[in-house]
Write a protein that holds these residues in place. Structure first.
Motif, PDB file in Angstrom:
ATOM      1  N   TRP A 189      47.030  90.370  57.100  1.00  0.00           N
ATOM      2  CA  TRP A 189      47.016  91.478  56.139  1.00  0.00           C
ATOM      3  C   TRP A 189      48.391  92.147  56.045  1.00  0.00           C
ATOM      4  CZ3 TRP A 189      47.746  96.794  56.942  1.00  0.00           C
ATOM      5  CH2 TRP A 189      47.467  97.605  55.846  1.00  0.00           C
ATOM      6  N   ARG A 190      49.122  92.192  57.153  1.00  0.00           N
ATOM      7  CA  ARG A 190      50.426  92.867  57.178  1.00  0.00           C
ATOM      8  C   ARG A 190      51.499  92.133  56.366  1.00  0.00           C
ATOM      9  NH1 ARG A 190      49.445  93.298  62.916  1.00  0.00           N
ATOM     10  NH2 ARG A 190      48.569  95.347  63.418  1.00  0.00           N
ATOM     11  N   LYS A 198      51.778  99.668  52.715  1.00  0.00           N
ATOM     12  CA  LYS A 198      52.067  99.577  51.286  1.00  0.00           C
ATOM     13  C   LYS A 198      52.650  98.204  50.960  1.00  0.00           C
ATOM     14  CE  LYS A 198      54.783 101.732  47.602  1.00  0.00           C
ATOM     15  NZ  LYS A 198      55.765 102.792  47.263  1.00  0.00           N
ATOM     16  N   VAL A 199      52.171  97.616  49.851  1.00  0.00           N
ATOM     17  CA  VAL A 199      52.678  96.311  49.436  1.00  0.00           C
ATOM     18  C   VAL A 199      54.124  96.448  48.973  1.00  0.00           C
ATOM     19  CG1 VAL A 199      52.434  94.410  47.790  1.00  0.00           C
ATOM     20  CG2 VAL A 199      50.397  95.462  48.789  1.00  0.00           C
ATOM     21  N   VAL A 200      55.013  95.703  49.608  1.00  0.00           N
ATOM     22  CA  VAL A 200      56.428  95.719  49.229  1.00  0.00           C
ATOM     23  C   VAL A 200      56.860  94.370  48.658  1.00  0.00           C
ATOM     24  CG1 VAL A 200      57.065  97.538  50.853  1.00  0.00           C
ATOM     25  CG2 VAL A 200      57.062  95.147  51.613  1.00  0.00           C
ATOM     26  N   ASP A 201      56.066  93.339  48.904  1.00  0.00           N
ATOM     27  CA  ASP A 201      56.361  92.007  48.368  1.00  0.00           C
ATOM     28  C   ASP A 201      55.037  91.321  48.048  1.00  0.00           C
ATOM     29  OD1 ASP A 201      57.172  89.486  47.687  1.00  0.00           O
ATOM     30  OD2 ASP A 201      58.209  89.048  49.578  1.00  0.00           O
ATOM     31  N   SER A 203      54.277  88.750  46.432  1.00  0.00           N
ATOM     32  CA  SER A 203      54.254  87.291  46.551  1.00  0.00           C
ATOM     33  C   SER A 203      54.020  86.839  47.991  1.00  0.00           C
ATOM     34  CB  SER A 203      55.566  86.693  46.032  1.00  0.00           C
ATOM     35  OG  SER A 203      56.664  87.092  46.841  1.00  0.00           O
ATOM     36  N   ALA A 204      54.249  87.739  48.944  1.00  0.00           N
ATOM     37  CA  ALA A 204      54.091  87.387  50.358  1.00  0.00           C
ATOM     38  C   ALA A 204      52.712  87.748  50.900  1.00  0.00           C
ATOM     39  CB  ALA A 204      55.168  88.076  51.194  1.00  0.00           C
ATOM     40  N   THR A 205      51.944  88.551  50.165  1.00  0.00           N
ATOM     41  CA  THR A 205      50.621  88.943  50.657  1.00  0.00           C
ATOM     42  C   THR A 205      49.672  87.751  50.605  1.00  0.00           C
ATOM     43  OG1 THR A 205      49.892  89.683  48.457  1.00  0.00           O
ATOM     44  CG2 THR A 205      50.936  91.319  49.895  1.00  0.00           C
ATOM     45  N   VAL A 206      48.782  87.691  51.576  1.00  0.00           N
ATOM     46  CA  VAL A 206      47.847  86.563  51.648  1.00  0.00           C
ATOM     47  C   VAL A 206      46.389  87.007  51.668  1.00  0.00           C
ATOM     48  CG1 VAL A 206      49.490  85.018  52.767  1.00  0.00           C
ATOM     49  CG2 VAL A 206      48.036  86.479  54.168  1.00  0.00           C
ATOM     50  N   THR A 207      46.136  88.297  51.912  1.00  0.00           N
ATOM     51  CA  THR A 207      44.758  88.771  51.947  1.00  0.00           C
ATOM     52  C   THR A 207      44.701  90.273  51.731  1.00  0.00           C
ATOM     53  OG1 THR A 207      42.724  88.887  53.283  1.00  0.00           O
ATOM     54  CG2 THR A 207      44.809  89.076  54.462  1.00  0.00           C
ATOM     55  N   ASN A 208      43.586  90.726  51.179  1.00  0.00           N
ATOM     56  CA  ASN A 208      43.346  92.159  51.042  1.00  0.00           C
ATOM     57  C   ASN A 208      42.435  92.671  52.149  1.00  0.00           C
ATOM     58  OD1 ASN A 208      44.857  92.389  48.679  1.00  0.00           O
ATOM     59  ND2 ASN A 208      43.101  91.897  47.371  1.00  0.00           N
ATOM     60  N   ALA A 209      41.939  91.760  52.980  1.00  0.00           N
ATOM     61  CA  ALA A 209      40.980  92.115  54.028  1.00  0.00           C
ATOM     62  C   ALA A 209      41.684  92.391  55.348  1.00  0.00           C
ATOM     63  CB  ALA A 209      39.964  91.007  54.210  1.00  0.00           C
ATOM     64  N   ARG A 210      41.408  93.557  55.911  1.00  0.00           N
ATOM     65  CA  ARG A 210      41.945  93.892  57.222  1.00  0.00           C
ATOM     66  C   ARG A 210      41.028  93.317  58.307  1.00  0.00           C
ATOM     67  NH1 ARG A 210      44.938  99.614  57.499  1.00  0.00           N
ATOM     68  NH2 ARG A 210      45.742  98.428  59.281  1.00  0.00           N
ATOM     69  N   GLY A 211      41.436  93.489  59.559  1.00  0.00           N
ATOM     70  CA  GLY A 211      40.613  93.010  60.656  1.00  0.00           C
ATOM     71  C   GLY A 211      39.221  93.620  60.616  1.00  0.00           C
ATOM     72  N   GLY A 212      38.200  92.783  60.665  1.00  0.00           N
ATOM     73  CA  GLY A 212      36.822  93.254  60.592  1.00  0.00           C
ATOM     74  C   GLY A 212      36.254  93.291  59.198  1.00  0.00           C
ATOM     75  N   GLN A 213      37.108  93.032  58.190  1.00  0.00           N
ATOM     76  CA  GLN A 213      36.662  93.093  56.797  1.00  0.00           C
ATOM     77  C   GLN A 213      36.524  91.722  56.153  1.00  0.00           C
ATOM     78  OE1 GLN A 213      39.607  95.592  54.899  1.00  0.00           O
ATOM     79  NE2 GLN A 213      38.792  97.475  55.790  1.00  0.00           N
TER      80      GLN A 213
END
Length: 301
Positions: A189-190, A198-201, A203-213
């Motif tokens: 998630w990070r 906060k999303v700063v890139d 294109s680098a994000t891979v998931t919207n789910a945090r731990g446990g989600q």
């Protein structure tokens, strides 16, 4: 999809309710679509193609087809006797014939199609719950098996079935990710986010789910990779055929998601979550497994 004509005179809502009443022998019909105007219900059978043909008992079956089973389903509150036919054995591919031999040894439906019933039996044999031992070729590749082993027991047969189903359609697919810890999910998630989240890139994000989600934290989800030779395919559009095959098995496909499309992702809800929203299901999973599950599908203390 298999279609059944439904008698007229009832509202679309009434017909939709009738879908929930239908279950035949080993195969549960998963209601998917009701077409307004022509009273046609589409059903999905948890078996792999070639798709079976469902006919009313006594009707003329397809030429050369072999009857798999007959049973009763309820349509508009009335019992209807039906029969399910499959193509003759001669029409099966070499892979399907090989699977047929394994099915015979495991004493399950011998149709050459490695659906969940077959993989449940293989799982039982591996764990020593039956006397039959599956042939080595009954298992998926080593990488897939390593990740499949981390999933909840009821999900594993579906993951294996998808690998073999894709193989029978000329697609080389591997299960490349299974159960994750909360910490591993949080690390994913990070990616692409700053310390405040906060999303700063993008294109680098891979998931919207945090731990446990994530369903991955509870052994209910897995990711696949499509390979052409030794090359891992990243083009999301190329995963569309895999999505179709997975949905025919009864899996939920991330390629149809709205908030974040995830073509390699597949998941299978637990039976108790039927009718729950994704949010409510995750909340209940978090209650049952406060720290997620380990690689044997047991709660983490």
């Amino acid at each position: 999809m298999t279609q059944i004509k439904v008698g007229g005179g009832n509202s679309l809502d009434f017909i939709t309710e009738r879908i929930r009443d239908i279950e035949v022998a080993r195969n549960k019909f998963v209601g998917s679509t009701v077409k307004s105007g022509d009273n046609v219900m589409d059903f999905q059978v948890q078996k792999v193609p070639p798709k079976p043909t469902l006919v009313l008992k006594g009707a003329t079956p397809p030429a050369g087809a072999v009857r798999d089973w007959s049973g009763t389903m309820r349509v508009e509150g009335q019992s209807v006797e039906v029969e399910l036919y499959r193509p003759p054995v001669a029409a099966l591919s070499a892979t399907m014939l090989q699977i047929g031999g394994i099915q015979k040894a495991l004493n399950v439906t011998e149709d050459g199609r490695p659906g969940p019933e077959t993989w449940n039996a293989i799982e039982a044999a591996i764990l020593g719950k039956t006397n039959a031992a599956p042939a080595p070729e009954a298992l998926a590749d080593a990488r897939s098996e390593k990740n499949i082993a981390t999933l909840m027991p009821h999900v594993r047969p579906y993951a294996r079935a998808l690998v073999f189903k894709c193989k029978d359609h000329g697609l080389t697919v591997r299960v490349i990710s299974g159960t994750r810890t909360f910490e591993e999910q949080e690390e994913l998630w990070r990616k692409g986010r700053d310390a405040a989240g906060k999303v700063v890139d993008a294109s680098a994000t891979v998931t919207n789910a945090r731990g446990g989600q994530s369903n991955h934290n509870y052994g209910l989800a897995f990711d696949v990779g499509l390979f052409r030779g030794s090359v891992y395919v990243t083009d999301g559009d190329a995963y569309a055929p895999i999505g179709v095959l997975g949905r025919e098995l009864g899996l939920e496909w991330g390629g149809l998601w709205k908030s974040r499309v995830d073509p390699p992702h597949f998941q299978l809800r637990p039976d108790w979550a039927d009718g729950l929203s994704e949010r409510d299901m995750i909340a209940e999973l978090r209650r049952r497994y406060p720290n997620g599950v380990d690689q044997q599908g047991k709660p983490i203390a």
